[in-house]
Design a protein around this motif. Structure first.
Motif, mmCIF file in Angstrom:
data_model
loop_
_atom_site.group_PDB
_atom_site.id
_atom_site.type_symbol
_atom_site.label_atom_id
_atom_site.label_comp_id
_atom_site.label_asym_id
_atom_site.label_seq_id
_atom_site.Cartn_x
_atom_site.Cartn_y
_atom_site.Cartn_z
ATOM 1 N N UNK A 288 0.839 -1.203 0.000
ATOM 2 C CA UNK A 288 0.000 0.000 0.000
ATOM 3 C C UNK A 288 0.869 1.246 0.000
ATOM 4 N N UNK A 289 1.868 1.275 0.901
ATOM 5 C CA UNK A 289 2.705 2.465 1.026
ATOM 6 C C UNK A 289 3.598 2.656 -0.190
ATOM 7 N N UNK A 290 4.051 1.576 -0.785
ATOM 8 C CA UNK A 290 4.946 1.686 -1.931
ATOM 9 C C UNK A 290 4.249 1.889 -3.256
ATOM 10 N N UNK A 291 2.909 1.869 -3.261
ATOM 11 C CA UNK A 291 2.176 2.090 -4.499
ATOM 12 C C UNK A 291 2.105 0.872 -5.395
ATOM 13 N N UNK A 292 2.412 -0.326 -4.852
ATOM 14 C CA UNK A 292 2.419 -1.534 -5.677
ATOM 15 C C UNK A 292 1.028 -1.903 -6.180
ATOM 16 N N UNK A 293 -0.015 -1.432 -5.494
ATOM 17 C CA UNK A 293 -1.379 -1.763 -5.899
ATOM 18 C C UNK A 293 -1.945 -0.762 -6.909
ATOM 19 N N UNK A 344 12.907 21.122 -3.664
ATOM 20 C CA UNK A 344 11.638 20.970 -4.362
ATOM 21 C C UNK A 344 11.753 19.969 -5.510
ATOM 22 N N UNK A 345 12.920 19.908 -6.138
ATOM 23 C CA UNK A 345 13.086 19.004 -7.276
ATOM 24 C C UNK A 345 13.232 17.557 -6.844
ATOM 25 N N UNK A 346 13.879 17.321 -5.708
ATOM 26 C CA UNK A 346 14.180 15.955 -5.266
ATOM 27 C C UNK A 346 13.186 15.466 -4.228
ATOM 28 N N UNK A 347 12.846 16.318 -3.263
ATOM 29 C CA UNK A 347 11.940 15.908 -2.193
ATOM 30 C C UNK A 347 12.649 15.042 -1.169
ATOM 31 N N UNK A 348 11.938 14.754 -0.077
ATOM 32 C CA UNK A 348 12.482 13.909 0.975
ATOM 33 C C UNK A 348 11.859 12.527 0.967
ATOM 34 N N UNK A 349 12.334 11.639 1.839
ATOM 35 C CA UNK A 349 11.806 10.271 1.880
ATOM 36 C C UNK A 349 10.303 10.218 2.144
ATOM 37 N N UNK A 352 8.389 11.189 -0.911
ATOM 38 C CA UNK A 352 8.387 10.069 -1.854
ATOM 39 C C UNK A 352 7.326 9.038 -1.474
ATOM 40 N N UNK A 353 7.249 8.730 -0.176
ATOM 41 C CA UNK A 353 6.274 7.744 0.303
ATOM 42 C C UNK A 353 4.850 8.246 0.081
ATOM 43 N N UNK A 361 3.255 12.359 -7.466
ATOM 44 C CA UNK A 361 4.471 12.998 -6.968
ATOM 45 C C UNK A 361 4.508 14.432 -7.484
ATOM 46 N N UNK A 362 4.412 15.360 -6.555
ATOM 47 C CA UNK A 362 4.263 16.768 -6.897
ATOM 48 C C UNK A 362 5.630 17.428 -7.049
ATOM 49 N N UNK A 363 6.262 17.198 -8.174
ATOM 50 C CA UNK A 363 7.574 17.784 -8.426
ATOM 51 C C UNK A 363 7.476 18.775 -9.585
ATOM 52 N N UNK A 364 7.822 20.036 -9.362
ATOM 53 C CA UNK A 364 7.777 21.017 -10.459
ATOM 54 C C UNK A 364 8.975 20.850 -11.379
ATOM 55 N N UNK A 365 8.886 19.904 -12.306
ATOM 56 C CA UNK A 365 10.038 19.563 -13.135
ATOM 57 C C UNK A 365 10.468 20.718 -14.044
#
Length: 465
Positions: A288-293, A344-349, A352-353, A361-365
């Motif tokens: 669930x936490x890793x997004x596998x579903x 902002x580009x990388x984010x923290x752990x 990511x979770x 994943x809200x990254x302003x690429x």
């Protein structure tokens, strides 16, 4: 029937009582499961399982998520030292003065705040719930579907009434994981605008003093400079959202549009269930936490995500440029700006979770390109004309302006010279419609309706939309 065989009606009766909201005898459930599987079930393990099961059915899942998050957020203390609070007041005061020189967008109506991690959880949970609810619903629906496909045909009618119970179970599983992730995120964020979306109410500015030291780790920059830089940046965010009152709803509607398209990968759920050890739920939690579903993004979701990324980059780019101008006299301002962009580009752990949990994943690429656009606009037409682009949603820069701001700058320069901006076919068609004309009036009747010059001879794709 042999004595050691379990009567199927016993198991069916147990499920019927569970589905109808009645109580369940742990010993009866143990016997039913033991007979169904042919393996003994440990009584102590069953009692613990029953306590968890009843708790899932009876508790508000989001209240449980809140408690999980607060448990993590408050583990290092509940308060803010008096010295830290005083330093923030001074930093926000100076930040307001500096911002007054860098933007025409007015000050906030309410005072900025120093928030604890727990207060940040409390204040932001409603927004996170709005984002996560569609995913929780999807998981709950998948569990209901899995139940309907796994039970024997003679029990299908009974299972049809179990939807509410299974949805509660799915929501509880998801909310428990979400609460843990949100709690860990509270240990990383430094401000209300740190995650790039408006998680606080419009016009609210806040810093989390407990996390400021971690932001500057390895930079070798004095903490008072870090605090001042973050105060300027947070006030810029808060001023923008207070000024552009439509922006808060605009961002969240883009996020919920994406989240509503998230569905659970049913095949992955069935595969996980086939090898799941009930005594060790770690694999389910990790899935669930890793997004596998969550399945691969659809084309519609990818398009929604691109629009959202462009919008967030446009906002963050403006904040970057305004903060850069306001902190020009700060000795280590450039280093702090680069650290903020990397963050902002990388984010923290935890970020990511969170992204894996809700599939977003809200990254302003395109942050650097958006910042370059805002600098070019500022150099060409000045601060007031730049900030006026936030007055209405239909005049804010588009993704094409991030690619090439020359057309936007030319339009703004023409307005400053008092010229009317050039109109295109869509503008002209809209003007005729507002004047009460029919789109085909110029081509109807008379000699103009029949020759080769008739507008009806244009290919379908060339007509105004």
């Amino acid at each position: 029937m042999a004595d050691d065989e379990q009567d199927p009606s016993d198991f069916e009766e147990m499920l019927r009582r569970m589905m109808s909201g009645g109580g369940i005898d742990p010993e009866a459930l143990r016997d039913a499961l033991s007979g169904a599987s042919g393996m003994p079930v440990d009584p102590a393990q069953m009692s613990g399982f029953m306590a968890q099961l009843q708790g899932m059915f009876n508790a508000d899942p989001w209240q449980s998520a809140r408690q999980q998050a607060l448990h993590i957020a408050n583990r290092d203390g509940l308060g803010i030292a008096g010295g830290a609070r005083s330093s923030l007041v001074d930093a926000f005061g100076l930040a307001n003065l500096w911002l007054g020189e860098a933007t025409t967008i007015s000050e906030l109506a309410s005072s900025p705040q120093a928030m604890t991690r727990g207060e940040w959880v409390e204040k932001t949970l409603p927004v996170w719930q709005e984002i996560a609810d569609p995913v929780a619903t999807s998981i709950a629906d998948a569990l209901t579907g899995a139940l309907e496909t796994q039970v024997p045909p003679e029990m299908q009618q009974m299972v049809q009434g179990a939807g509410q119970l299974m949805r509660g179970l799915g929501s509880s599983l998801f909310a428990a994981q979400f609460g843990q992730v949100l709690g860990r995120l509270s240990l990383e964020v430094v401000s209300g605008g740190d995650v790039g979306i408006p998680v606080l109410s419009a016009g609210t500015a806040a810093l989390i003093p407990q996390n400021i030291a971690d932001f500057g780790e390895g930079l070798e920059v004095p903490e008072d400079q870090i605090t001042l830089y973050l105060a300027v940046r947070e006030l810029a965010y808060a001023r923008l959202y207070r000024h552009a009152k439509w922006l808060h709803l605009h961002v969240l509607s883009q996020i919920t549009e994406y989240a509503r398209g998230v569905t659970v990968d049913f095949a992955a759920l069935e595969d996980l269930a086939s090898r799941l050890d009930p005594s060790d739920p770690a694999e389910l939690r990790a899935a669930i936490e890793g997004g596998a579903l969550l399945p691969t993004q659809t084309e519609s979701q990818r398009e929604s995500l691109v629009r959202l990324e462009n919008l967030i980059a446009t906002i963050d780019g403006w904040v970057d440029v305004v903060t850069e101008q306001a902190t020009a006299r700060l000795p280590d301002g450039e280093r702090l700006a680069e650290a903020a962009r990397r963050r902002r580009a990388v984010g923290g752990p935890a970020e990511d979770a969170l992204g894996a949990l809700v599939g977003l994943k809200l990254r302003p690429r395109r942050l650097r390109e958006a910042s370059a656009m805002w600098r070019a606009v500022t150099d060409a037409v000045g601060v007031a004309a730049r900030d006026a682009l936030w007055d209405y949603p239909d005049i804010m820069p588009l993704a094409s302006d991030i690619d090439d701001p020359s057309a936007l700058i030319a339009r703004l320069e023409a307005v400053q010279r008092g010229e009317q901006p050039a109109t295109d076919e869509l503008d002209e068609a809209l003007a005729r419609l507002l004047d009460g004309e029919e789109f085909g009036d110029e081509d109807s009747g008379g000699e103009e309706s029949g020759g080769e010059e008739s507008g009806d001879e244009r290919p379908e794709g060339d007509r105004p939309v």
